[in-house]
Design an enzyme around this catalytic site. Structure first.
Site, short mmCIF file in Angstrom:
data_model
loop_
_atom_site.label_atom_id
_atom_site.label_comp_id
_atom_site.label_asym_id
_atom_site.label_seq_id
_atom_site.Cartn_x
_atom_site.Cartn_y
_atom_site.Cartn_z
N VAL A 1 -18.21 11.83 3.54
CA VAL A 1 -19.98 11.79 2.78
C VAL A 1 -20.90 11.61 3.28
CG1 VAL A 1 -20.70 11.12 0.57
CG2 VAL A 1 -18.58 12.05 0.14
N ARG B 1 -11.64 14.55 8.41
CA ARG B 1 -12.47 15.67 7.61
C ARG B 1 -13.67 15.18 7.51
NH1 ARG B 1 -14.22 12.36 3.26
NH2 ARG B 1 -12.00 11.46 3.06
N GLU C 1 -10.99 4.72 10.52
CA GLU C 1 -11.65 3.01 9.57
C GLU C 1 -10.46 2.25 9.61
OE1 GLU C 1 -13.27 5.57 5.52
OE2 GLU C 1 -10.78 4.37 5.14
N LYS D 1 -17.94 3.95 -1.91
CA LYS D 1 -19.02 4.09 -1.27
C LYS D 1 -20.00 3.95 -1.86
CE LYS D 1 -16.13 4.59 2.73
NZ LYS D 1 -15.55 5.63 3.60
N LYS E 1 0.56 -1.40 -0.12
CA LYS E 1 0.03 -0.18 -0.01
C LYS E 1 0.88 1.55 -0.13
CE LYS E 1 -3.43 0.30 2.47
NZ LYS E 1 -4.69 -0.06 3.73
N GLY F 1 -7.80 4.46 -3.56
CA GLY F 1 -7.28 2.60 -3.84
C GLY F 1 -6.21 2.47 -4.92
N GLU G 1 0.60 -5.01 4.22
CA GLU G 1 0.16 -5.29 5.47
C GLU G 1 -0.33 -6.47 4.91
OE1 GLU G 1 -2.18 -1.06 6.69
OE2 GLU G 1 -3.92 -2.57 5.58
N GLU H 1 -6.63 3.72 8.19
CA GLU H 1 -6.66 5.24 7.95
C GLU H 1 -7.65 5.66 8.46
OE1 GLU H 1 -6.75 6.97 3.97
OE2 GLU H 1 -8.72 6.08 3.60
P1 ADP Z 1 -7.10 4.08 0.32
O1 ADP Z 1 -7.08 5.61 1.11
O2 ADP Z 1 -6.66 4.44 -0.89
O3 ADP Z 1 -9.24 4.44 -0.12
P2 ADP Z 1 -7.10 2.93 2.21
O4 ADP Z 1 -6.31 1.85 3.30
O5 ADP Z 1 -8.34 2.96 2.60
O6 ADP Z 1 -6.73 3.37 0.94
O7 ADP Z 1 -7.96 1.28 1.57
C1 ADP Z 1 -8.90 1.30 0.84
C2 ADP Z 1 -9.45 -0.04 0.95
O8 ADP Z 1 -8.71 -1.08 -0.17
C3 ADP Z 1 -10.25 -0.85 2.06
O9 ADP Z 1 -11.55 0.26 2.04
C4 ADP Z 1 -10.31 -1.51 1.43
O10 ADP Z 1 -11.82 -2.31 0.79
C5 ADP Z 1 -8.96 -2.26 0.92
N1 ADP Z 1 -8.09 -2.93 1.54
C6 ADP Z 1 -7.17 -1.79 2.30
N2 ADP Z 1 -6.26 -2.47 2.92
C7 ADP Z 1 -6.96 -3.60 2.95
C8 ADP Z 1 -6.52 -5.24 4.06
N3 ADP Z 1 -5.24 -4.59 4.92
N4 ADP Z 1 -6.92 -6.39 3.76
C9 ADP Z 1 -7.93 -6.08 2.82
N5 ADP Z 1 -8.39 -5.14 2.06
C10 ADP Z 1 -7.92 -3.77 2.36
#
Ligand code: ADP
Length: 449
Positions: A294, A291, A275, A237, A158, A165, A200, A287
């Protein structure tokens, strides 16, 4: 209290903020691009300033133009909404350097949480459970292999600066790791100008559950429960609910208390969302959003707390006038996002809205800047409205959402309403039985049949 707030946003959220201001007796300034001169937020605000051409980079992200608009109109404070400059620490700093108040957290907290590596470290130190993975960033394939030895596969690479995403790659086995690492680094560098990545453990069937917090500048922190946002398409979402059908009151109180204590320890101010991915009864932080979200209305519906009003009060230095034990969660709320997109192909459908009819009735709320004859510009996000309902029970809220969606009329453009109506007939969804991959699986099945 402020006498005039500049709203540095557009669309439904600009309207949402305007409404809170008016109910507090505060004058509003709308900013808008040339493409948005006929937008609802411009029509309703007390004053408006055109800040540039249609492209967001030259208007809603144009910091000098926005600061000039503040100075011309003598605004005391700026509300950034969500998206655009809402999580831009430099913008928060510049607003304050011009003797205005940024309605949000400190620039330091925005920065801390904006980098997912520092965010994860900060919340873990404050007692929040995180997804097992690398300790900080990973630079080389050699380091990645070491992490894999400890954490195992599947592993997700990540981006530290990630969003939407992007900069994320899955390595199912050791054979995929080198390529996933390189691809994530390159994508992150291209998208965010920062190629830092971390690893992760990849969770297979989690739910996305997020906790809303609110903190004043006097050390008071309260959590407002969770929102279940597992129904996603391409990390966007689609429908959110509160409370989550997966949690018990005891689990809610426990994770809420963990988060409340951590946020107090970090010294955060304003509203924020932590989150989590939730799997087999365990929470894993992914994360923090510094802010308004939505999907904030579902929390407002079950707590009867106006989050935008609270943001403004906190920014003005006022105290929360309730403690954790005063927060009562009542009934169930659902929100569906209505996009100007084809419900099957998801191709954006900007253009002129011919007929527009809003649903109504008890406990139905529509947050939208649409009106009959409005031309949706092609330059921005395709979200055109959020339909939110409240019911005493989840079943009641589901029936109400179905009824309200049935009343809604938007002609002249394509919308995602047909998809939402189909979703509201699905047995698994009605039972609350879904994870973050469920919606895409269901849509694939429908496309095949
Ligand atoms: P972004 O800031 O790009 O949205 P996030 O860390 O919030 O990144 O992750 C976005 C989405 O990716 C999550 O809602 C989930 O669907 C998937 N995701 C993130 N981390 C994991 C993980 N460790 N295992 C499985 N899915 C993950």
């Amino acid at each position: 209290m402020f006498s005039k707030i500049l709203i540095a946003n557009r669309g439904e959220i600009a309207l949402r903020i305007h409404r809170a201001c008016k109910e507090m007796g505060i004058a509003t300034v709308a900013i808008h691009s040339e493409a948005d001169k006929d937008a609802m937020h411009v029509r309703l605000a007390d004053e408006s300033v055109c800040i540039g051409p249609a492209a967001a980079n030259e208007s809603y992200l144009n910091i000098p133009a926005i600061i000039s608009a503040c100075e011309i109109t003598h605004a005391d404070a700026v509300h950034p909404g969500y998206g655009f400059l809402s999580e831009n620490a430099r913008f928060a700093d510049i607003v304050e350097a011009h003797d205005m108040v940024f309605i949000g957290p400190t620039a330091a907290h925005i920065k801390l949480m904006g980098d997912k590596i520092t965010a994860k470290e900060a919340v873990a130190n404050a007692g929040i459970p995180v997804v097992p993975g690398s300790d900080g960033g990973v630079d080389s394939y050699e380091d990645a292999k070491e992490v894999a030895k400890d954490v195992g596969f599947p592993l997700l690479v990540k981006a530290a600066a990630g969003g939407g995403g992007r900069g994320m790659r899955l390595a199912r086995t050791a054979d995929d790791l080198e390529e996933a690492l390189n691809a994530a680094q390159q994508e992150a560098l291209a998208a965010f100008g920062d190629g830092s990545v971390y690893l992760e453990r990849y969770l297979e069937t989690p739910r996305h559950i997020e906790i809303q917090v609110i903190a004043d500048t006097h050390g008071n922190v309260v959590h407002l429960g969770e929102r279940d946002c597992s129904l996603q398409r391409r990390n966007q979402k689609v429908l959110e609910e509160a409370p989550s059908p997966a949690l018990t009151a005891k689990q809610r109180a426990e994770i809420g208390e963990t988060v409340r204590k951590a946020i107090a320890k970090i010294g955060y101010r304003g509203v924020g969302t932590i989150e989590f991915l939730y799997e087999n009864g365990e929470f894993f932080f992914i994360e923090m959003n510094t802010r308004l979200q939505v999907e904030h209305p579902v929390t407002e519906m079950i707590t009867d707390i106006d989050l935008v009003r609270e943001q403004i009060r906190i920014a003005a230095g006022e105290k929360l006038n309730y403690t954790q034990k005063d927060v009562v969660f009542s009934g169930h709320s659902l929100e569906c996002r209505i996009n100007a997109e084809n419900a099957k192909t998801f191709i954006p459908s900007p253009g002129k809205v011919q007929d527009f009819h809003a649903p109504g009735g008890l406990n139905v709320r529509l947050d939208s800047a649409l009106y009959s004859g409005y031309s949706i510009p092609p330059h921005y996000d395709s979200l055109i409205g959020k339909l939110i309902v409240h019911g005493k029970t989840r079943e009641g809220a589901l029936l109400r959402l179905r009824r309200a969606l049935g009343e809604m009329v938007i002609t002249g453009i394509d919308t995602t309403i047909p998809l939402l109506k189909d979703l509201l007939e699905n047995e698994d969804f009605l039972k609350g039985d879904y994870d973050i991959h469920w919606l895409e699986r269901w849509m694939d099945e429908q496309a095949d049949s």
